[in-house]
Write an enzyme that holds these catalytic residues in place. Structure first.
Site, mmCIF file in Angstrom:
data_model
loop_
_atom_site.group_PDB
_atom_site.id
_atom_site.type_symbol
_atom_site.label_atom_id
_atom_site.label_comp_id
_atom_site.label_asym_id
_atom_site.label_seq_id
_atom_site.Cartn_x
_atom_site.Cartn_y
_atom_site.Cartn_z
ATOM 1 N N GLU A 12 62.497 48.051 72.052
ATOM 2 C CA GLU A 12 62.347 49.503 72.132
ATOM 3 C C GLU A 12 61.945 49.955 73.534
ATOM 4 O O GLU A 12 62.449 50.943 74.063
ATOM 5 C CB GLU A 12 61.290 49.980 71.126
ATOM 6 C CG GLU A 12 61.691 49.755 69.673
ATOM 7 C CD GLU A 12 60.568 50.087 68.709
ATOM 8 O OE1 GLU A 12 59.944 51.155 68.873
ATOM 9 O OE2 GLU A 12 60.301 49.279 67.799
ATOM 10 N N ASP A 47 59.914 46.597 67.258
ATOM 11 C CA ASP A 47 58.548 46.335 66.791
ATOM 12 C C ASP A 47 58.513 45.880 65.333
ATOM 13 O O ASP A 47 59.306 46.324 64.517
ATOM 14 C CB ASP A 47 57.685 47.592 66.945
ATOM 15 C CG ASP A 47 57.396 47.917 68.406
ATOM 16 O OD1 ASP A 47 57.771 47.106 69.275
ATOM 17 O OD2 ASP A 47 56.806 48.982 68.672
ATOM 18 N N ASP A 63 57.257 46.580 62.543
ATOM 19 C CA ASP A 63 56.661 47.493 61.574
ATOM 20 C C ASP A 63 57.761 48.362 60.968
ATOM 21 O O ASP A 63 58.936 48.190 61.258
ATOM 22 C CB ASP A 63 55.568 48.361 62.233
ATOM 23 C CG ASP A 63 56.077 49.114 63.447
ATOM 24 O OD1 ASP A 63 57.284 49.441 63.484
ATOM 25 O OD2 ASP A 63 55.289 49.382 64.362
ATOM 26 N N GLU A 85 58.719 51.501 61.329
ATOM 27 C CA GLU A 85 59.577 52.282 62.219
ATOM 28 C C GLU A 85 60.514 51.353 62.998
ATOM 29 O O GLU A 85 61.684 51.660 63.184
ATOM 30 C CB GLU A 85 58.729 53.124 63.179
ATOM 31 C CG GLU A 85 57.770 54.093 62.494
ATOM 32 C CD GLU A 85 58.450 55.189 61.664
ATOM 33 O OE1 GLU A 85 59.550 55.628 62.065
ATOM 34 O OE2 GLU A 85 57.896 55.590 60.632
ATOM 35 N N TYR A 88 50.068 47.899 76.619
ATOM 36 C CA TYR A 88 50.693 48.976 75.873
ATOM 37 C C TYR A 88 49.673 50.006 75.363
ATOM 38 O O TYR A 88 48.702 49.637 74.697
ATOM 39 C CB TYR A 88 51.434 48.363 74.681
ATOM 40 C CG TYR A 88 52.373 49.294 74.017
ATOM 41 C CD1 TYR A 88 53.548 49.661 74.640
ATOM 42 C CD2 TYR A 88 52.081 49.820 72.771
ATOM 43 C CE1 TYR A 88 54.425 50.524 74.022
ATOM 44 C CE2 TYR A 88 52.946 50.680 72.154
ATOM 45 C CZ TYR A 88 54.123 51.029 72.786
ATOM 46 O OH TYR A 88 54.973 51.893 72.184
ATOM 47 N N ARG A 91 49.806 52.527 73.154
ATOM 48 C CA ARG A 91 49.836 53.106 71.804
ATOM 49 C C ARG A 91 49.621 51.987 70.796
ATOM 50 O O ARG A 91 50.550 51.319 70.367
ATOM 51 C CB ARG A 91 51.175 53.809 71.550
ATOM 52 C CG ARG A 91 51.327 55.103 72.323
ATOM 53 C CD ARG A 91 52.673 55.737 72.087
ATOM 54 N NE ARG A 91 53.740 54.978 72.696
ATOM 55 C CZ ARG A 91 54.138 55.109 73.962
ATOM 56 N NH1 ARG A 91 53.553 55.982 74.748
ATOM 57 N NH2 ARG A 91 55.103 54.376 74.429
ATOM 58 N N HIS A 97 50.929 44.870 68.981
ATOM 59 C CA HIS A 97 50.195 45.147 70.203
ATOM 60 C C HIS A 97 48.759 44.693 70.133
ATOM 61 O O HIS A 97 48.176 44.600 69.076
ATOM 62 C CB HIS A 97 50.281 46.629 70.506
ATOM 63 C CG HIS A 97 51.686 47.141 70.489
ATOM 64 N ND1 HIS A 97 52.627 46.718 71.398
ATOM 65 C CD2 HIS A 97 52.319 47.980 69.644
ATOM 66 C CE1 HIS A 97 53.781 47.300 71.118
ATOM 67 N NE2 HIS A 97 53.632 48.067 70.059
#
Length: 534
Positions: free
Chosen positions: A7, A79, A81, A83, A281, A283, A326
């Site tokens: 991403e 990622d 997860d 999303e 990272y 976020r 992360h």
DNA sequence: CAGTGAGCGAGCTTCCGCTTGACTT
């Protein structure tokens, strides 16, 4: 040639270094498809969503497609997860017609080992995760786009909005304002005595609170020219453990408080630091720190401050909602400082917090001294002292603990008061939320995600729901009306546990135990206050 | 015939979550 897709372009660069020359690593820049912005995009009969290209993403995918044609194998490393899995799903949808050697690679940290392992153990897309994303997305869209028009119609405001996240957030602010408005300040009084010994002055307070000053006055009269006796001295040492390193929310809260910026600004600077390679990272909801880096930082602490300032590697239990690969937000390199005043300030904050989290406990000695006046043995006065025995992590990261010095005292010792007086105090209403405390509260309630906390605050501002008054969030007139309207009409939505309930159901979808469309229908019905209607 | 008003249709605000660079001022 083999293709690896992620991403974030920064991640892509790092991964490209780990993989060999016959690899190409490309980034999608987040989601590539979403529901259309200017219409509902959901078939209300079947709940089928209509996902369309996000602006500029068709181009990005076109360049990825060109590479996909020549690639021997393609690994989708978005990622790990909900999303990320949905992004992977849409990538696959585009690429599977071109190249059938498509794999889903999952890694939880960006290290060479983890990437190679992800390639080696790669599999296929997890449709359950994708469906959970559909449910989340569609439910949010239904709530936002189907309920907002109620406000336009009944409150007559153009551009008013309802949302699963923003509306409970607004309720927090409005509820707090009501508490403040309804708060009656009450005065109360303490009887205080000041002493001085060896040039150190300190205060003792009668262990009784008075509702009226006149109730305290008879006591004050009795104390005139009376000596005090030290009855008891109790000491105990307290360990003060270091703070956790930063995640998104704590950085936003602490950064905006210490630097006087909006959380949105803090996030922007953090993003720049990340893109320039200064921090990890930005976020994340994790406090986890890379073990190797932690050891490197600890040896830095040892060199710079001494062995006694080195703490231990703590493991933090991430919240059950924490997703993804992360780690915490930390500096990448202690010797590489950013340019720019604000960038440097925020980097320093992050660095000192990270180092402090790996440093040793502070030790404080708390002393409680009980005294009584010679003529009134039943009255008990208390003096408190606080002394730092060892500063530990507080040497690296500022705290607001104030020392309270006491002179050397002995039990049975006689002291002559310098003065005795009645101190007027006042009960205070709870403070309004700041951007930082709001975001912290939302995180605690499980509402919102690291990538959206700053945006939530921005939305509330731009809808005219809140204004910033001396750093505090103050709701406007329309905010009260919106919250009252929604609480009356859609109480389930305004319940702070709604998101948690939704997440519980999404967990079942992810485990393949529940149908995603049913979750949408059930949750949306609850919001509408309906029980069995189609 | 001119003015009024009912009725109708078209156009319109809005969500949360993932990620930055390409725009304009």
């Amino acid at each position: 040639m083999k293709l690896f897709i992620v991403e974030s372009p920064t991640k892509a660069k790092t991964i490209a270094k780990y993989l060999g020359n016959d690899w190409v690593v490309k980034a999608t820049l987040g989601h590539i498809k979403d529901l259309p912005e200017n219409e509902l995009g959901i078939d209300l009969e079947t709940l089928e969503p209509r996902y369309v290209w996000l602006k500029g993403k068709r181009k990005i995918l076109d360049s990825i497609k060109r590479l996909a044609k020549r690639a021997k194998k393609i690994y989708i490393g978005t990622d790990p997860d909900r999303e990320g899995e949905a992004i992977a799903y849409f990538i696959k949808e585009e690429l599977s017609k071109i190249n059938r050697y498509l794999y889903r690679a999952i890694f939880y940290e960006v290290t060479k080992y983890a990437i190679l392992k992800a390639v080696e153990t790669s599999g296929d897309i997890n449709l359950n995760l994708v469906h959970a994303q559909f449910a989340r997305r569609i439910l949010d869209r239904l709530i936002g786009y189907r309920l907002s028009p109620f406000l336009w119609r009944d409150l007559g405001g153009r551009g008013l909005s309802v949302g699963r996240v923003q509306s409970p957030a607004l309720r927090l602010i409005v509820e707090r304002e009501r508490q403040i408005q309804g708060f009656k300040r009450r005065k109360y009084y303490y009887l205080k005595v000041e002493f001085e010994k060896n040039g150190v002055s300190f205060f003792a307070v009668l262990n009784q609170r008075f509702e009226k000053a006149s109730n305290a006055e008879p006591y004050l009269k009795k104390l005139k020219d009376v000596m005090f006796v030290v009855k008891q001295i109790a000491k105990n040492t307290q360990k003060e453990v270091p703070p956790k390193p930063f995640n998104t929310v704590s950085l936003q809260a602490e950064g905006s408080r210490k630097l006087g910026l909006s959380v949105d600004n803090v996030q922007k600077i953090a993003q720049r630091l990340y893109e320039d390679g200064h921090i990890t990272y930005p976020r994340t909801d994790s406090y986890r720190i890379n073990k190797q880096k932690a050891e490197e930082f600890m040896s830095f602490i040892e060199k710079a401050y001494g062995k006694e300032y080195v703490g231990k590697l703590r493991s933090y239990r991430d919240k059950p909602l924490a997703q993804g690969a992360h780690e915490c937000i930390r500096p990448t390199n202690l010797n590489k400082k950013p340019r720019g005043e604000l960038d440097l300030k925020l980097w320093h904050l992050i660095t000192s917090r990270t180092l402090a989290s790996l440093s040793s406990d502070a030790l404080r000695e708390k002393t409680i001294v009980k005294l009584y006046p010679l003529t009134e043995k039943d009255l008990e006065f208390v003096a408190e002292g606080l002394k730092t025995l060892f500063d530990g992590w507080t040497k690296l990261y500022t705290t607001e603990v104030k020392e309270k010095p006491l002179p050397y005292l002995e039990e049975g010792e006689l002291l002559k008061p310098k003065r005795a007086y009645i101190e007027e105090m006042q009960t205070e209403p709870p403070p309004r939320y700041t951007e930082g405390t709001l975001v912290k509260t939302l995180e605690r309630l499980g509402i919102g995600r690291p990538s959206t906390y700053a945006t939530i605050v921005k939305t509330l501002k731009s809808r005219g729901y809140v204004i910033v008054d001396r750093g505090y969030l103050k709701p406007t007139e329309i905010a009260f009306r919106v919250v009252d309207y929604l609480t009356e009409r859609f109480p389930k939505l305004m319940d702070y546990t709604f998101t948690k309930d939704m997440e519980d159901h999404l967990d079942y979808v992810e485990e393949g135990k529940e149908d995603w469309k049913l979750v949408v229908i059930e949750s949306y019905r609850k919001v509408l206050n309906e029980s069995n209607k189609g």
